[in-house]
Design a protein around this motif. Structure first.
Motif, mmCIF file in Angstrom:
data_model
loop_
_atom_site.group_PDB
_atom_site.id
_atom_site.type_symbol
_atom_site.label_atom_id
_atom_site.label_comp_id
_atom_site.label_asym_id
_atom_site.label_seq_id
_atom_site.Cartn_x
_atom_site.Cartn_y
_atom_site.Cartn_z
ATOM 1 N N VAL A 52 0.860 -1.182 0.000
ATOM 2 C CA VAL A 52 0.000 0.000 0.000
ATOM 3 C C VAL A 52 0.900 1.236 0.000
ATOM 4 O O VAL A 52 1.746 1.390 0.881
ATOM 5 C CB VAL A 52 -0.934 0.015 1.231
ATOM 6 C CG1 VAL A 52 -1.831 1.241 1.204
ATOM 7 C CG2 VAL A 52 -1.757 -1.267 1.290
ATOM 8 N N PHE A 53 0.718 2.091 -1.004
ATOM 9 C CA PHE A 53 1.543 3.278 -1.169
ATOM 10 C C PHE A 53 0.728 4.539 -0.909
ATOM 11 O O PHE A 53 -0.459 4.599 -1.219
ATOM 12 C CB PHE A 53 2.098 3.345 -2.600
ATOM 13 C CG PHE A 53 3.008 2.210 -2.923
ATOM 14 C CD1 PHE A 53 4.340 2.257 -2.565
ATOM 15 C CD2 PHE A 53 2.528 1.077 -3.563
ATOM 16 C CE1 PHE A 53 5.186 1.201 -2.856
ATOM 17 C CE2 PHE A 53 3.363 0.021 -3.863
ATOM 18 C CZ PHE A 53 4.701 0.077 -3.500
ATOM 19 N N ASN A 54 1.414 5.541 -0.362
ATOM 20 C CA ASN A 54 0.779 6.823 -0.082
ATOM 21 C C ASN A 54 0.795 7.663 -1.350
ATOM 22 O O ASN A 54 1.858 7.987 -1.875
ATOM 23 C CB ASN A 54 1.523 7.530 1.045
ATOM 24 C CG ASN A 54 0.779 8.725 1.557
ATOM 25 O OD1 ASN A 54 -0.056 9.300 0.861
ATOM 26 N ND2 ASN A 54 1.067 9.110 2.774
ATOM 27 N N GLU A 55 -0.379 8.006 -1.845
ATOM 28 C CA GLU A 55 -0.514 8.784 -3.080
ATOM 29 C C GLU A 55 -0.562 10.290 -2.804
ATOM 30 O O GLU A 55 -0.370 11.093 -3.692
ATOM 31 C CB GLU A 55 -1.792 8.337 -3.810
ATOM 32 C CG GLU A 55 -2.137 9.095 -5.054
ATOM 33 C CD GLU A 55 -1.237 8.753 -6.236
ATOM 34 O OE1 GLU A 55 -0.403 7.857 -6.094
ATOM 35 O OE2 GLU A 55 -1.349 9.403 -7.275
ATOM 36 N N GLY A 56 -0.820 10.666 -1.563
ATOM 37 C CA GLY A 56 -0.925 12.076 -1.210
ATOM 38 C C GLY A 56 -2.267 12.362 -0.565
ATOM 39 O O GLY A 56 -2.897 11.480 0.000
ATOM 40 N N VAL A 57 -2.696 13.607 -0.669
ATOM 41 C CA VAL A 57 -3.953 14.040 -0.045
ATOM 42 C C VAL A 57 -4.893 14.525 -1.145
ATOM 43 O O VAL A 57 -4.486 15.275 -2.037
ATOM 44 C CB VAL A 57 -3.686 15.158 0.983
ATOM 45 C CG1 VAL A 57 -4.995 15.654 1.592
ATOM 46 C CG2 VAL A 57 -2.740 14.671 2.068
ATOM 47 N N ASP A 58 -6.136 14.083 -1.062
ATOM 48 C CA ASP A 58 -7.157 14.524 -2.011
ATOM 49 C C ASP A 58 -7.424 16.013 -1.800
ATOM 50 O O ASP A 58 -7.683 16.454 -0.677
ATOM 51 C CB ASP A 58 -8.447 13.714 -1.808
ATOM 52 C CG ASP A 58 -9.486 14.066 -2.843
ATOM 53 O OD1 ASP A 58 -9.440 13.451 -3.921
ATOM 54 O OD2 ASP A 58 -10.321 14.954 -2.571
ATOM 55 N N SER B 193 -11.431 16.507 -0.642
ATOM 56 C CA SER B 193 -11.878 15.964 0.644
ATOM 57 C C SER B 193 -10.852 16.140 1.760
ATOM 58 O O SER B 193 -11.193 16.094 2.938
ATOM 59 C CB SER B 193 -12.216 14.478 0.501
ATOM 60 O OG SER B 193 -11.038 13.728 0.247
ATOM 61 N N GLY B 194 -9.580 16.305 1.390
ATOM 62 C CA GLY B 194 -8.538 16.430 2.410
ATOM 63 C C GLY B 194 -8.121 15.105 3.008
ATOM 64 O O GLY B 194 -7.309 15.058 3.931
ATOM 65 N N LYS B 195 -8.658 14.003 2.477
ATOM 66 C CA LYS B 195 -8.317 12.679 2.992
ATOM 67 C C LYS B 195 -7.115 12.116 2.257
ATOM 68 O O LYS B 195 -6.875 12.444 1.089
ATOM 69 C CB LYS B 195 -9.502 11.716 2.832
ATOM 70 C CG LYS B 195 -10.694 12.090 3.661
ATOM 71 C CD LYS B 195 -11.805 11.069 3.475
ATOM 72 C CE LYS B 195 -13.017 11.431 4.329
ATOM 73 N NZ LYS B 195 -14.108 10.478 4.139
ATOM 74 N N GLU B 196 -6.378 11.244 2.957
ATOM 75 C CA GLU B 196 -5.222 10.601 2.348
ATOM 76 C C GLU B 196 -5.685 9.634 1.256
ATOM 77 O O GLU B 196 -6.724 8.986 1.395
ATOM 78 C CB GLU B 196 -4.407 9.841 3.384
ATOM 79 C CG GLU B 196 -3.634 10.744 4.316
ATOM 80 C CD GLU B 196 -2.726 9.946 5.208
ATOM 81 O OE1 GLU B 196 -1.511 9.903 4.947
ATOM 82 O OE2 GLU B 196 -3.254 9.337 6.154
#
Length: 74
Positions: A14-20, A23-26
């Motif tokens: 599972v990789f971190n894509e950033g913040v939307d 919505s401000g969600k990861e």
């Protein structure tokens, strides 16, 4: 009494894509590797995951192992 026989295992990174932006969600992206040997240990899967991380464009957030087992009456 029942017994469990592991029949299939999948490694999921599972990789971190950033913040939307809205919505401000990861946001997370995943890569799955099927047909992992069922006898592979957690240490082995962790080690290969760490080796794969530098080859990816995103930072690794977590490592998951999904196993399937067949249950039978002993």
């Amino acid at each position: 009494m029942a017994t469990a026989n592991m029949t299939n295992s999948t490694l999921r990174l599972v990789f971190n894509e950033g913040v939307d932006a809205i919505s401000g969600k990861e946001v997370f992206k995943t890569k799955s590797f099927s047909n992992v040997k069922t006898v592979a240990t957690a240490d082995q899967l962790y080690a290969i995951s760490i080796l794969l991380e530098p080859l990816q464009q995103r930072s690794l957030f977590k490592i998951e192992r999904n196993d399937s087992s067949e249950l039978r009456q002993a």
